[in-house]
Design an enzyme around this catalytic site. Structure first.
Site, PDB file in Angstrom:
ATOM      1  N   GLU A 170      -0.760  -0.012   4.864  1.00  0.00           N
ATOM      2  CA  GLU A 170      -2.021   0.903   4.252  1.00  0.00           C
ATOM      3  C   GLU A 170      -2.766  -0.050   3.809  1.00  0.00           C
ATOM      4  O   GLU A 170      -4.206  -0.132   3.820  1.00  0.00           O
ATOM      5  CB  GLU A 170      -1.430   1.492   2.980  1.00  0.00           C
TER       6      GLU A 170
ATOM      7  N   ASN B 104       9.229   1.362  -2.108  1.00  0.00           N
ATOM      8  CA  ASN B 104       7.746   0.969  -2.233  1.00  0.00           C
ATOM      9  C   ASN B 104       6.710   2.651  -2.904  1.00  0.00           C
ATOM     10  O   ASN B 104       6.955   3.545  -1.895  1.00  0.00           O
ATOM     11  CB  ASN B 104       6.865   0.659  -0.963  1.00  0.00           C
ATOM     12  N   TRP B 105       6.467   2.656  -3.991  1.00  0.00           N
ATOM     13  CA  TRP B 105       5.969   3.554  -5.098  1.00  0.00           C
ATOM     14  C   TRP B 105       4.874   3.974  -4.540  1.00  0.00           C
ATOM     15  O   TRP B 105       4.208   4.409  -5.131  1.00  0.00           O
ATOM     16  CB  TRP B 105       6.179   2.916  -6.858  1.00  0.00           C
ATOM     17  N   LYS B 106       3.580   2.871  -3.987  1.00  0.00           N
ATOM     18  CA  LYS B 106       2.749   3.264  -3.822  1.00  0.00           C
ATOM     19  C   LYS B 106       1.434   3.206  -5.021  1.00  0.00           C
ATOM     20  O   LYS B 106       2.234   3.263  -6.191  1.00  0.00           O
ATOM     21  CB  LYS B 106       2.325   4.147  -2.276  1.00  0.00           C
TER      22      LYS B 106
ATOM     23  N   GLU C 229       8.103  -2.153   9.377  1.00  0.00           N
ATOM     24  CA  GLU C 229       7.682  -0.608   9.580  1.00  0.00           C
ATOM     25  C   GLU C 229       6.412  -0.214  11.019  1.00  0.00           C
ATOM     26  O   GLU C 229       5.376  -0.267  10.740  1.00  0.00           O
ATOM     27  CB  GLU C 229       6.872  -0.920   8.006  1.00  0.00           C
TER      28      GLU C 229
ATOM     29  N   SER D 243       9.369   6.931   6.685  1.00  0.00           N
ATOM     30  CA  SER D 243       9.892   8.526   7.023  1.00  0.00           C
ATOM     31  C   SER D 243      11.961   7.846   6.882  1.00  0.00           C
ATOM     32  O   SER D 243      12.548   8.896   6.760  1.00  0.00           O
ATOM     33  CB  SER D 243      10.214   8.903   8.199  1.00  0.00           C
TER      34      SER D 243
ATOM     35  N   GLY E 297       9.163   4.780   1.180  1.00  0.00           N
ATOM     36  CA  GLY E 297       7.556   5.242   0.681  1.00  0.00           C
ATOM     37  C   GLY E 297       8.469   6.508  -0.389  1.00  0.00           C
ATOM     38  O   GLY E 297       8.754   5.930  -1.620  1.00  0.00           O
ATOM     39  N   GLY E 298       7.770   7.714  -0.028  1.00  0.00           N
ATOM     40  CA  GLY E 298       8.450   8.676  -0.137  1.00  0.00           C
ATOM     41  C   GLY E 298       9.667   9.474  -1.435  1.00  0.00           C
ATOM     42  O   GLY E 298       9.952   9.367  -2.369  1.00  0.00           O
TER      43      GLY E 298
ATOM     44  N   HIS F 197       1.478  -4.852   3.791  1.00  0.00           N
ATOM     45  CA  HIS F 197       2.176  -3.859   4.162  1.00  0.00           C
ATOM     46  C   HIS F 197       0.329  -2.352   5.006  1.00  0.00           C
ATOM     47  O   HIS F 197      -0.510  -3.546   5.173  1.00  0.00           O
ATOM     48  CB  HIS F 197       1.897  -2.488   3.076  1.00  0.00           C
TER      49      HIS F 197
ATOM     50  N   GLY G 264       5.252   7.499   6.292  1.00  0.00           N
ATOM     51  CA  GLY G 264       4.786   9.092   6.039  1.00  0.00           C
ATOM     52  C   GLY G 264       5.024  10.304   7.034  1.00  0.00           C
ATOM     53  O   GLY G 264       3.956  11.207   6.542  1.00  0.00           O
TER      54      GLY G 264
HETATM   55  P1  13P Z   1       7.791   6.588   3.788  1.00  0.00           P
HETATM   56  O1  13P Z   1       8.818   6.463   3.553  1.00  0.00           O
HETATM   57  O2  13P Z   1       7.248   7.648   3.033  1.00  0.00           O
HETATM   58  O3  13P Z   1       7.596   6.475   5.568  1.00  0.00           O
HETATM   59  O4  13P Z   1       6.996   5.074   4.031  1.00  0.00           O
HETATM   60  C1  13P Z   1       7.377   4.225   4.226  1.00  0.00           C
HETATM   61  C2  13P Z   1       6.660   3.171   4.047  1.00  0.00           C
HETATM   62  O5  13P Z   1       5.210   2.644   3.563  1.00  0.00           O
HETATM   63  C3  13P Z   1       7.120   1.855   2.374  1.00  0.00           C
HETATM   64  O6  13P Z   1       6.646   1.026   2.380  1.00  0.00           O
END
Ligand code: 13P
Length: 252
Positions: free
Chosen positions: A99, A9-11, A169, A215, A236-237, A97, A175
């Site tokens: 967020e 997920n590149w956000k 999640e 993470s 994510g990251g 998600h 994050g």
């Molecule tokens: P991180 O891997 O950066 O913690 O993010 C997870 C995430 O929100 C994937 O949708």
């Protein structure tokens, strides 16, 4: 047999050039991998979906959307419909998600509508959910997850579940560098499967892929993925660096 999935997920990251570059790198790094029963997915931002789809053609990479509006069309400034996504070749949409839930006020009821729109359009969803830190501290995490699933998904017929992928999640692990332990992930995933079995049947529960997100890094992916009810990850990251994402794909 349920599928294994590694999804990035590149956000709100990567402009058009960075998108093209990362897809190119991943195309190359996944080319020789034997990905039996395993899907590799990336979710760029809306504006770069077309460019990403074009670059990912005839590769092992699927390109999906991060969100979608529930209405067919109309006066919803700034929003994107299922038909629009379908028309550029998107087949899967991430929904729910944390967020989106936290910063954009997406409720379980709204997400149920979005899930319906996904299914009406013959798309697939990666449906995200997970508890807050205070829920875990107060030992409410199972109840929170159960209610998110119940309110967002349990109105569906059993047959719809072949178009659903789940992504657990825990919000406190997103994050933050703090991961749920492999045991915590396994415990929750097994719980999720048990409530799906109770609501539907063993077949639905056994066949739904449940991803863990929060993470996930090259250093911890293998251990998390080794758990029997963890079918992959939503990253994510670490999905923003070809080397790290490839290492995570290899871990599965
Ligand atoms: P991180 O891997 O950066 O913690 O993010 C997870 C995430 O929100 C994937 O949708």
């Amino acid at each position: 047999m349920r599928q294994k999935i590694v999804a990035g997920n590149w956000k709100m990251n990567n402009d058009k050039d960075a998108t093209k570059k990362l897809i190119k790198q991943l195309r190359k790094s996944t080319k020789k991998l034997s990905l039996k029963n395993t899907r590799v997915i990336v979710a760029p931002t809306f504006v770069n979906l077309s460019a990403a789809i074009k670059r990912a053609k005839k590769s092992k990479i699927e390109v999906v959307a991060q969100n979608m509006h529930q209405a067919k069309n109309g006066a919803f400034t700034g929003e994107i419909s299922a038909e629009m996504l379908k028309s550029i070749g998107v087949k899967t949409v991430i929904l729910g998600h944390s967020e989106r839930r936290t910063y954009f006020g997406e409720t379980d009821a709204l997400l149920a509508e979005k899930v319906n729109a996904v299914l009406e359009n013959k798309l697939e969803t990666i449906f995200c959910f997970g508890e807050l830190l205070e829920d875990r501290k107060s030992e409410n995490h199972f109840a929170v997850v159960e209610s998110q699933l119940k309110n967002g998904l349990f109105h569906l017929e059993a047959s719809a579940w072949k178009h659903i992928v789940l992504a657990y999640e825990p919000v406190w692990a997103i994050g933050t560098g703090e991961t749920a332990s492999p045991e915590q992930a396994q415990e929750m995933h097994a719980f999720i499967r048990s409530i799906i079995e109770k609501q539907y049947n063993k077949d639905v529960a056994d066949n739904v892929s449940i991803l863990y997100g929060g993470s996930v890094k090259p250093a911890n992916a293998e251990e998390i993925f080794s758990k029997p009810d963890v079918d992959g990850g939503l990253i994510g990251g670490a999905a923003l660096k070809a080397e790290d994402f490839t290492a995570i794909i290899k871990a599965i």
